[in-house]
Every structure is written in structure tokens, then in C-alpha cells.
Design a protein around this motif. Structure first.
Motif, PDB file in Angstrom:
ATOM      1  N   GLU A 115      63.441  35.057   0.797  1.00  0.00           N
ATOM      2  CA  GLU A 115      64.136  35.975   1.702  1.00  0.00           C
ATOM      3  C   GLU A 115      64.543  35.221   2.968  1.00  0.00           C
ATOM      4  OE1 GLU A 115      63.172  40.510   2.901  1.00  0.00           O
ATOM      5  OE2 GLU A 115      61.768  39.028   3.685  1.00  0.00           O
ATOM      6  N   LYS A 116      65.716  35.573   3.515  1.00  0.00           N
ATOM      7  CA  LYS A 116      66.243  34.861   4.679  1.00  0.00           C
ATOM      8  C   LYS A 116      66.336  35.739   5.925  1.00  0.00           C
ATOM      9  CE  LYS A 116      67.311  30.914   2.567  1.00  0.00           C
ATOM     10  NZ  LYS A 116      66.776  29.613   2.992  1.00  0.00           N
ATOM     11  N   ILE A 117      65.643  36.848   5.942  1.00  0.00           N
ATOM     12  CA  ILE A 117      65.775  37.780   7.067  1.00  0.00           C
ATOM     13  C   ILE A 117      65.184  37.197   8.353  1.00  0.00           C
ATOM     14  CG2 ILE A 117      65.049  40.017   7.989  1.00  0.00           C
ATOM     15  CD1 ILE A 117      65.216  41.143   5.194  1.00  0.00           C
ATOM     16  N   HIS A 118      63.958  36.696   8.287  1.00  0.00           N
ATOM     17  CA  HIS A 118      63.258  36.242   9.485  1.00  0.00           C
ATOM     18  C   HIS A 118      63.288  34.728   9.672  1.00  0.00           C
ATOM     19  CE1 HIS A 118      61.875  40.296  10.006  1.00  0.00           C
ATOM     20  NE2 HIS A 118      61.213  40.295   8.875  1.00  0.00           N
ATOM     21  N   TYR A 119      63.429  33.985   8.607  1.00  0.00           N
ATOM     22  CA  TYR A 119      63.400  32.519   8.695  1.00  0.00           C
ATOM     23  C   TYR A 119      64.579  31.941   7.923  1.00  0.00           C
ATOM     24  CZ  TYR A 119      58.548  33.890   9.584  1.00  0.00           C
ATOM     25  OH  TYR A 119      57.420  34.504  10.048  1.00  0.00           O
ATOM     26  N   ASP A 120      65.198  30.908   8.505  1.00  0.00           N
ATOM     27  CA  ASP A 120      66.281  30.235   7.801  1.00  0.00           C
ATOM     28  C   ASP A 120      65.729  29.238   6.774  1.00  0.00           C
ATOM     29  OD1 ASP A 120      68.136  31.648   9.216  1.00  0.00           O
ATOM     30  OD2 ASP A 120      68.431  30.093  10.741  1.00  0.00           O
ATOM     31  N   LYS A 121      64.705  28.481   7.196  1.00  0.00           N
ATOM     32  CA  LYS A 121      64.079  27.547   6.261  1.00  0.00           C
ATOM     33  C   LYS A 121      62.708  27.138   6.791  1.00  0.00           C
ATOM     34  CE  LYS A 121      65.303  23.785   3.167  1.00  0.00           C
ATOM     35  NZ  LYS A 121      66.322  22.785   2.822  1.00  0.00           N
ATOM     36  N   THR A 122      61.682  27.405   6.012  1.00  0.00           N
ATOM     37  CA  THR A 122      60.335  27.001   6.374  1.00  0.00           C
ATOM     38  C   THR A 122      59.877  25.874   5.455  1.00  0.00           C
ATOM     39  OG1 THR A 122      59.165  28.498   4.869  1.00  0.00           O
ATOM     40  CG2 THR A 122      59.862  29.400   6.999  1.00  0.00           C
ATOM     41  N   LEU A 123      58.755  25.277   5.811  1.00  0.00           N
ATOM     42  CA  LEU A 123      58.171  24.244   4.957  1.00  0.00           C
ATOM     43  C   LEU A 123      57.858  24.782   3.566  1.00  0.00           C
ATOM     44  CD1 LEU A 123      55.675  22.399   7.307  1.00  0.00           C
ATOM     45  CD2 LEU A 123      57.390  21.303   5.873  1.00  0.00           C
ATOM     46  N   GLY A 181      60.061  12.719  10.220  1.00  0.00           N
ATOM     47  CA  GLY A 181      59.553  11.778   9.228  1.00  0.00           C
ATOM     48  C   GLY A 181      59.734  12.266   7.805  1.00  0.00           C
ATOM     49  N   PRO A 182      59.303  13.496   7.480  1.00  0.00           N
ATOM     50  CA  PRO A 182      59.503  14.009   6.111  1.00  0.00           C
ATOM     51  C   PRO A 182      60.989  14.171   5.809  1.00  0.00           C
ATOM     52  CG  PRO A 182      57.859  15.305   7.307  1.00  0.00           C
ATOM     53  CD  PRO A 182      58.534  14.426   8.318  1.00  0.00           C
ATOM     54  N   HIS A 183      61.395  13.740   4.619  1.00  0.00           N
ATOM     55  CA  HIS A 183      62.814  13.827   4.254  1.00  0.00           C
ATOM     56  C   HIS A 183      62.938  13.967   2.744  1.00  0.00           C
ATOM     57  CE1 HIS A 183      67.109  12.872   4.030  1.00  0.00           C
ATOM     58  NE2 HIS A 183      67.149  13.170   5.320  1.00  0.00           N
ATOM     59  N   ALA A 184      63.929  14.724   2.331  1.00  0.00           N
ATOM     60  CA  ALA A 184      64.124  14.952   0.894  1.00  0.00           C
ATOM     61  C   ALA A 184      64.330  13.657   0.131  1.00  0.00           C
ATOM     62  CB  ALA A 184      65.318  15.889   0.684  1.00  0.00           C
ATOM     63  N   ALA A 185      64.954  12.670   0.776  1.00  0.00           N
ATOM     64  CA  ALA A 185      65.224  11.403   0.099  1.00  0.00           C
ATOM     65  C   ALA A 185      63.950  10.645  -0.252  1.00  0.00           C
ATOM     66  CB  ALA A 185      66.114  10.522   0.986  1.00  0.00           C
ATOM     67  N   LEU A 186      62.879  10.929   0.488  1.00  0.00           N
ATOM     68  CA  LEU A 186      61.609  10.248   0.234  1.00  0.00           C
ATOM     69  C   LEU A 186      60.840  10.867  -0.918  1.00  0.00           C
ATOM     70  CD1 LEU A 186      60.348   9.778   3.923  1.00  0.00           C
ATOM     71  CD2 LEU A 186      61.465   8.083   2.468  1.00  0.00           C
ATOM     72  N   GLY A 187      61.177  12.101  -1.246  1.00  0.00           N
ATOM     73  CA  GLY A 187      60.411  12.801  -2.262  1.00  0.00           C
ATOM     74  C   GLY A 187      59.279  13.597  -1.630  1.00  0.00           C
ATOM     75  N   PHE A 188      58.606  14.398  -2.451  1.00  0.00           N
ATOM     76  CA  PHE A 188      57.584  15.299  -1.915  1.00  0.00           C
ATOM     77  C   PHE A 188      56.374  14.568  -1.358  1.00  0.00           C
ATOM     78  CE2 PHE A 188      53.573  17.592  -2.724  1.00  0.00           C
ATOM     79  CZ  PHE A 188      53.716  18.610  -1.778  1.00  0.00           C
ATOM     80  N   TRP A 189      55.755  13.708  -2.153  1.00  0.00           N
ATOM     81  CA  TRP A 189      54.490  13.121  -1.735  1.00  0.00           C
ATOM     82  C   TRP A 189      54.594  12.248  -0.489  1.00  0.00           C
ATOM     83  CZ3 TRP A 189      49.971  14.884  -2.353  1.00  0.00           C
ATOM     84  CH2 TRP A 189      49.633  15.613  -3.506  1.00  0.00           C
ATOM     85  N   PRO A 190      55.563  11.330  -0.385  1.00  0.00           N
ATOM     86  CA  PRO A 190      55.677  10.573   0.868  1.00  0.00           C
ATOM     87  C   PRO A 190      55.924  11.488   2.071  1.00  0.00           C
ATOM     88  CG  PRO A 190      56.903   9.489  -0.872  1.00  0.00           C
ATOM     89  CD  PRO A 190      56.492  10.825  -1.413  1.00  0.00           C
ATOM     90  N   SER A 191      56.785  12.493   1.887  1.00  0.00           N
ATOM     91  CA  SER A 191      57.071  13.416   2.991  1.00  0.00           C
ATOM     92  C   SER A 191      55.832  14.210   3.375  1.00  0.00           C
ATOM     93  CB  SER A 191      58.203  14.369   2.589  1.00  0.00           C
ATOM     94  OG  SER A 191      59.413  13.675   2.378  1.00  0.00           O
ATOM     95  N   TYR A 192      55.108  14.662   2.369  1.00  0.00           N
ATOM     96  CA  TYR A 192      53.917  15.471   2.631  1.00  0.00           C
ATOM     97  C   TYR A 192      52.851  14.645   3.349  1.00  0.00           C
ATOM     98  CZ  TYR A 192      49.970  18.617   1.840  1.00  0.00           C
ATOM     99  OH  TYR A 192      48.884  19.441   2.013  1.00  0.00           O
ATOM    100  N   ARG A 201      62.104  22.299  10.962  1.00  0.00           N
ATOM    101  CA  ARG A 201      62.315  20.964  11.530  1.00  0.00           C
ATOM    102  C   ARG A 201      62.851  21.046  12.955  1.00  0.00           C
ATOM    103  NH1 ARG A 201      62.563  16.459   8.349  1.00  0.00           N
ATOM    104  NH2 ARG A 201      63.120  17.734   6.531  1.00  0.00           N
ATOM    105  N   ALA A 202      63.834  21.923  13.168  1.00  0.00           N
ATOM    106  CA  ALA A 202      64.413  22.065  14.509  1.00  0.00           C
ATOM    107  C   ALA A 202      63.387  22.636  15.483  1.00  0.00           C
ATOM    108  CB  ALA A 202      65.651  22.957  14.452  1.00  0.00           C
ATOM    109  N   LEU A 203      62.566  23.587  15.020  1.00  0.00           N
ATOM    110  CA  LEU A 203      61.541  24.176  15.883  1.00  0.00           C
ATOM    111  C   LEU A 203      60.503  23.125  16.281  1.00  0.00           C
ATOM    112  CD1 LEU A 203      60.165  26.567  17.256  1.00  0.00           C
ATOM    113  CD2 LEU A 203      59.062  27.101  15.065  1.00  0.00           C
ATOM    114  N   THR A 204      60.052  22.324  15.331  1.00  0.00           N
ATOM    115  CA  THR A 204      59.074  21.276  15.626  1.00  0.00           C
ATOM    116  C   THR A 204      59.652  20.253  16.593  1.00  0.00           C
ATOM    117  OG1 THR A 204      58.123  21.543  13.412  1.00  0.00           O
ATOM    118  CG2 THR A 204      57.546  19.546  14.619  1.00  0.00           C
ATOM    119  N   GLY A 205      60.920  19.889  16.383  1.00  0.00           N
ATOM    120  CA  GLY A 205      61.561  18.929  17.272  1.00  0.00           C
ATOM    121  C   GLY A 205      61.727  19.458  18.681  1.00  0.00           C
ATOM    122  N   ALA A 206      62.123  20.721  18.803  1.00  0.00           N
ATOM    123  CA  ALA A 206      62.331  21.321  20.125  1.00  0.00           C
ATOM    124  C   ALA A 206      61.016  21.408  20.905  1.00  0.00           C
ATOM    125  CB  ALA A 206      62.953  22.703  19.972  1.00  0.00           C
ATOM    126  N   ILE A 207      59.959  21.796  20.236  1.00  0.00           N
ATOM    127  CA  ILE A 207      58.651  21.892  20.885  1.00  0.00           C
ATOM    128  C   ILE A 207      58.166  20.509  21.309  1.00  0.00           C
ATOM    129  CG2 ILE A 207      56.216  22.377  20.418  1.00  0.00           C
ATOM    130  CD1 ILE A 207      57.138  24.808  18.844  1.00  0.00           C
TER     131      ILE A 207
END
Length: 585
Positions: free
Chosen positions: A122-130, A192-203, A266-272
Motif C-alpha cells: 500500500e502507498k497511502i502513508h509511505y512511498d517506499k520503506t526498507l 551505502g545500501p544499493h540495489a546494484a550490490l544485491g541484498f546481502w551486501p546492502s543488508y 533513504r531520503a528520510l535517513t539522509g535528511a536526519i
């Protein structure tokens, strides 16, 4: 001459103390931001399995959900056969029928269900979460829990490491290092986490950076709160202890405002993280603790700070009184002190009972407080409104504790808060059974639970400090602090896993353990207007329920009692092995 007496001659809550303490209070907005950011960045929106017929065109909206439900939604009977431990809601959003229904009123005989691999959110409250980016729902929820558990482990490590370093190298440099580490690890966490790295390196990058954020947060908390408490005298410690708790709540307001306008993790973490950058310059504004400088024998440096305080407040610096303070401290530094070990907490029957009881109380209060505080997303309200209401209730709880604690004592409010929490938590069972649609009633219950959890959480720090004897207080409080983090970790696990069985099951569990803790706390003696116990023998004379209390005389001034309700000054006491108490400076 005592340090507090000399400090009063140059700054008795004057301009210097007010300004510097105000700046320290601002730094105390960071801990709640870092702790509760995960509530939004790793929020779990409503979701279901992806419709295999639609693939990339599928989404969580009314028409798509209707089409999906008509073809793939598991029935209650199928869910019961598949996994009896899951609630119907959890089963229906984690399982999908392998064969579509040709008739909505009758299933095909060979229709089965299986766990789905992809989900739509659902996209009502969040655009994209972890949770959405890494699809960490259903069986993969362990990754969400593990990240927060590692965060609390970082809390434990940071408390000990930075506390020891602050004792050795000073409060100001360690605070500065903590700010730098916080900013660097925050940027690593965001980018640091990025789709290009894959799940485990990002995690791994994400979890490691969260660990470092937790360590840095505790470095700021321990050093900052202790620095604030060391630039004021005993008469202002209750005030400053309460005021800094208020800023803890203000930090939550700041976070929810950011999260409301920035809805991608990602944007929220960066802004904080960018918000923390100005704090790195506090090194050039905040002074070193003159109390710490004197305790370390750095009298020339301490004199410079104290003279500046006198100038800022237009007071006279008395060199004769300072020389007297210096001589007494030098004499004390040459003497040796007898230190009792950890076994002193367990050698006598009464001390052993009180010690284990306090360990349990700290575990329960951290379990309850963090369990309730991190579970606002399950309230049947807008998540941002729920979080703001929770913070407001916490603020009210601190105000109430401030008003009543020195009037009616510690024992009665603590037991009352804990017992009422347990009773109200258990009320969720009949409410959900007979009035499951009463959203307003459940909101009131959730707010009351937050109020009571915040109140008892605040009181236990003061109470425990006044029950441990002085010669083993640091040891006792240190064990309490370590056990407390275990409670926070258990609360995280309960919120993620028990809610899959029943959304209110964690609350019921918290209620049961809170009732148990309230009953056990009845055996504690009251400590209001009593001298702090200096030895185990003094605690023996205080007694416990069912045993007659005896009067005793303690040589420890009441002015050394901790009157604030913040864990950081307590934790500071725990980890400073070579501490010189205020009364001896």
C-alpha cells in the motif's frame, strides 16, 4: 571545600549554566530521533501477494485487490490447514492459492495454497520503506527484527565504551567524536545500501551502520547528560533531569515532522543525518566539565573554565577558596578507597532479593516501554498521528512524575503505574472479543498504556539508584543497564513475531509481566526523604516487606542522591571505575 560549594560562588544557575545546559539539551533530541527513525524507515505497510497475472501492473489499490481476492485469496479453512499459528489476516497476505477459483462460492477440489515470493504494498502513508525495498515480510521478517536487535546491542556497547573513554579523556572530546561518528554512519546507512550490490551486501552495510549509529548515540547521551549534570549543583539536578527528558520528547516531534514530509526511507535517513552536522561544531562552544578536570588533577585547566564562568556571570573568582578546594582534592587523590565487589550484592539475603528484583524491574520496564513505543504503527490510526500522540502522552507522563515523585514517594507511584498498565493491557482481550470495531476505545487504551509505561520507566531509574548502597551502586546499576537492553531486544522480537499470531498478543504479554513486576516491587522499602544507603548493612536495616524497618545513620550526604530520571547519568556512574564523587572533590 566541596566542588558544589565553590561552583555556587561563580555560577548559581546563572547565564553560563543556562546557556550551556540549553545547548546540551538540544543534543538530547538526537537519541530519540535515531531510536525511532526505524519506526518509519522500516514501517510495514498493508500488503498482499503479487497477482501473477498482472506482474508489473499489479498494485495495492481497490480494483486490483478485488480481482486478486476473487482468484487467489486463501480461505480460512486453507489457512488453518497450512499454519495454525498464524492469524487469518497474516495467512491471507503471506499465502496464495496455486489454482484460481472458477467459482467464488466454491473452491476447486485441487486448490491449494503456498507461500508467495513477491508482494505488493500500500502507498497511502509511505512511498517506499526498507520492508518494501527488500521484501522483508512474512518469513523474511527476521531481517527486520535482526537489524533492530543489533541496534540495541550497539546501545550496550556504546554505553560502556564511550562511557569509559569519557572518563579517561573528558566529556567534550568524546561528544565530538560521537557526533562525527553519528554523521558518518548515518550517511553510510542512507546511501551505502544499493540495489546494484544485491541484498546481502546492502543488508550488512545497513546493519553495521545502524550499529555504529547506536554506539554514537549512546556516546552523545552518556557524555552530554553527564556534562550537563556536572556544571550544575545538587539543587538544580531534579530540574535539569526533567528538562532534558522534555527534549527527548521534542526530538520525537522533530522526527515525526520530517517523516511526514519525507516518505522514502533513504531520503528520510539522509535528511536526519544532515541535521546532525551542526552539532559537530559544539566542540568549540561547550566547555569541558570543570568537575571532571578537578577529579583528574588538572587544576590549571579547571581554573580557566571556572574563571570564564565567573566572568560570564559577572561573579568574583576567589583564588583562596579554589586553593582550598585544590588542596583537599590533592589530599584525597593520595588516599586509597576500599571498593567492594559484585558479590556484595548477593552475599546477604535481603540485598540479594533486592538486587535480583531490581534487575527484573529494569528488564520489564524496558520491555514494556520500548515494546509500546515501537508499536504505534499497529494502532488503528494514521501512523504519523499515532506517533505524535504517543510522544505527547510521554511528555505528560514526565510532567506528572515530576510533580508527584517528591510528594508521595517512589514506591506507591511505581507500583500503581505498573499495576494499572497490566490491568489495562489485559482489557484488550474482552474489548477485542466483544467490541472489535471500537477504534476510539482501543486508541484510548493505547494512549493510557503509553502514559503508564513512560511513568514507570522514568521512576525505576530513581528508585533503583536509591536502593543500591553507595559502595556497590555503580556495580548494581551497571548490571541493571545491561539487563535493560535485553528487555528492549525482547520487545522488538515480540512486536515483529507475536503480532503475526494476534496483533494485540504483545500487549497482553507486556501486561502480564508488568503485573508481576508490580507485585514484586511491593517488597521494596520507600526511599523518599531517606538518606542514601552507603553500605549493604544500611540496606539490611531498611528491610523489605514483612520485615521491620530500622533507623540507620549514613554518612553520605543526601545531596548526592540522583534526582533526575534519566538513564544516562546512572549509566555514567556505572562505568566510571575511578570516579571521584562530588562530596570528595
Amino acid at each position: 571545600m566541596k566542588f558544589d560549594d565553590f561552583l555556587a560562588t561563580v555560577d548559581d544557575w546563572g547565564k553560563f549554566q543556562k546557556i550551556k545546559y540549553g545547548l546540551i539539551c538540544l543534543t538530547y533530541m538526537l537519541p530519540p530521533i535515531m531510536v525511532y527513525t526505524y519506526t518509519f524507515t522500516a514501517a510495514v505497510p498493508n500488503f498482499r501477494c503479487q497477482d501473477s497475472d498482472m506482474l508489473f501492473d499489479d498494485g495495492y489499490f481497490a480494483q486490483a485487490n478485488t480481482d486478486y481476492n476473487s482468484k487467489y485469496l486463501p480461505t480460512q479453512e486453507q489457512c488453518t490447514r497450512a499454519d495454525k499459528l498464524l492469524s487469518l489476516k497474516e495467512c491471507q497476505r503471506c499465502y496464495i492459492q496455486t489454482k484460481p477459483k472458477f467459482n467464488q462460492t466454491a473452491n476447486r477440489p485441487d486448490s491449494k495454497i503456498e507461500k508467495c515470493n513477491k508482494h505488493v504494498f500500500e502507498k497511502i502513508h509511505y512511498d517506499k520503506t526498507l520492508v518494501e525495498e527488500w521484501d522483508i515480510v512474512c518469513d523474511r521478517i527476521i531481517y527486520r527484527s535482526a537489524a533492530q536487535i543489533v541496534f540495541f546491542v550497539g546501545y550496550m556497547v556504546g554505553s560502556v565504551v564511550f562511557g569509559i573513554l569519557a572518563d579517561k579523556y573528558g566529556r567534550r572530546p568524546i561528544m565530538s567524536v560521537s557526533f562525527i561518528l553519528l554523521t558518518a554512519s548515518g550517511l553510510l546507512c542512507a546511501y551505502g545500501p544499493h540495489a546494484a550490490l544485491g541484498f546481502w551486501p546492502s543488508y550488512i552495510i545497513f546493519v553495521l551502520s545502524r550499529f555504529l549509529i547506536a554506539c554514537a548515540t549512546r556516546g552523545i547521551s552518556v557524555s552530554g547528560f553527564v556534562l550537563g549534570s556536572e556544571i550544575v549543583g545538587p539543587s538544580k539536578r531534579l530540574l535539569t533531569g526533567i528538562v532534558i527528558e522534555y527534549f527527548f520528547v521534542f526530538g520525537q516531534y522533530f522526527l515525526v515532522a520530517f517523516a511526514f514530509f519525507i516518505r522514502t526511507w533513504r531520503a528520510l535517513t539522509g535528511a536526519i543525518t544532515l541535521f546532525t552536522v551542526p552539532f559537530m561544531f559544539f566542540y568549540f562552544i561547550l566547555p569541558e566539565s570543570p568537575r571532571w578536570l578537578v577529579s583528574r588533577g588538572r587544576f590549571d585547566d579547571a581554573e580557566k573554565v571556572l574563571r570564564k564562568i565567573a566572568v560570564d556571570n559577572k561573579r568574583d573568582f576567589d583564588p583562596n577558596k579554589y586553593q582550598q578546594l585544590k588542596e583537599e582534592q590533592q589530599k584525597h587523590m593520595k588516599s586509597t578507597q576500599h571498593q567492594q565487589g559484585i558479590m556484595s550484592l548477593f552475599r546477604s539475603k535481603i540485598m540479594c532479593i533486592i538486587s535480583f528484583n531490581l534487575f527484573l524491574q529494569w528488564l520489564v520496564q524496558n520491555l514494556v516501554f520500548y515494546g509500546v513505543s515501537q508499536n504505534t504503527g499497529s494502532w488503528d490510526l494514521n501512523p504519523y498521528l499515532s506517533f505524535a500522540l504517543s510522544a505527547t502522552v510521554e511528555l505528560v507522563a514526565y510532567i506528572v512524575v515530576h510533580l508527584i515523585l517528591d510528594r508521595v514517594g517512589r514506591k506507591l507511584p511505581y507500583c500503581l503505574f505498573s499495576m494499572l498498565f497490566g490491568i489495562i493491557a489485559l482489557l484488550t482481550i474482552p474489548v477485542q472479543k466483544y467490541m472489535p470495531k471500537q477504534i476510539i476505545l482501543m486508541t484510548i487504551i493505547n494512549l493510557l498504556l503509553k502514559f503508564l509505561a513512560s511513568g514507570s520507566y522514568a521512576i525505576i531509574y530513581i528508585y533503583a539508584n536509591e536502593l543500591f548502597p553507595t559502595n556497590v551502586r555503580n556495580t548494581g546499576m551497571g548490571i541493571c543497564s545491561m539487563v535493560a537492553r535485553i528487555g528492549a531486544i525482547i520487545g522488538t522480537f515480540c512486536n515483529d513475531y507475536l503480532t503475526r499470531i494476534w496483533i494485540y498478543l504483545p500487549i497482553v504479554l507486556y501486561g502480564i509481566v508488568s503485573l508481576i513486576s508490580a507485585i514484586l516491587a511491593l517488597m521494596f522499602p520507600e526511599t523518599l526523604n531517606k538518606s542514601l544507603p552507603q553500605t549493604v548493612e544500611d540496606v539490611e536495616r531498611m528491610g523489605i516487606i514483612g520485615m521491620k524497618k530500622k533507623q540507620f545513620t549514613s554518612t553520605l550526604p543526601e545531596s548526592e542522591a540522583l534526582t533526575g530520571n534519566n538513564e544516562d547519568i546512572i549509566l555514567k556512574e556505572n562505568i566510571q571505575a575511578n570516579d571521584i564523587s562530588d562530596s570528595k572533590i
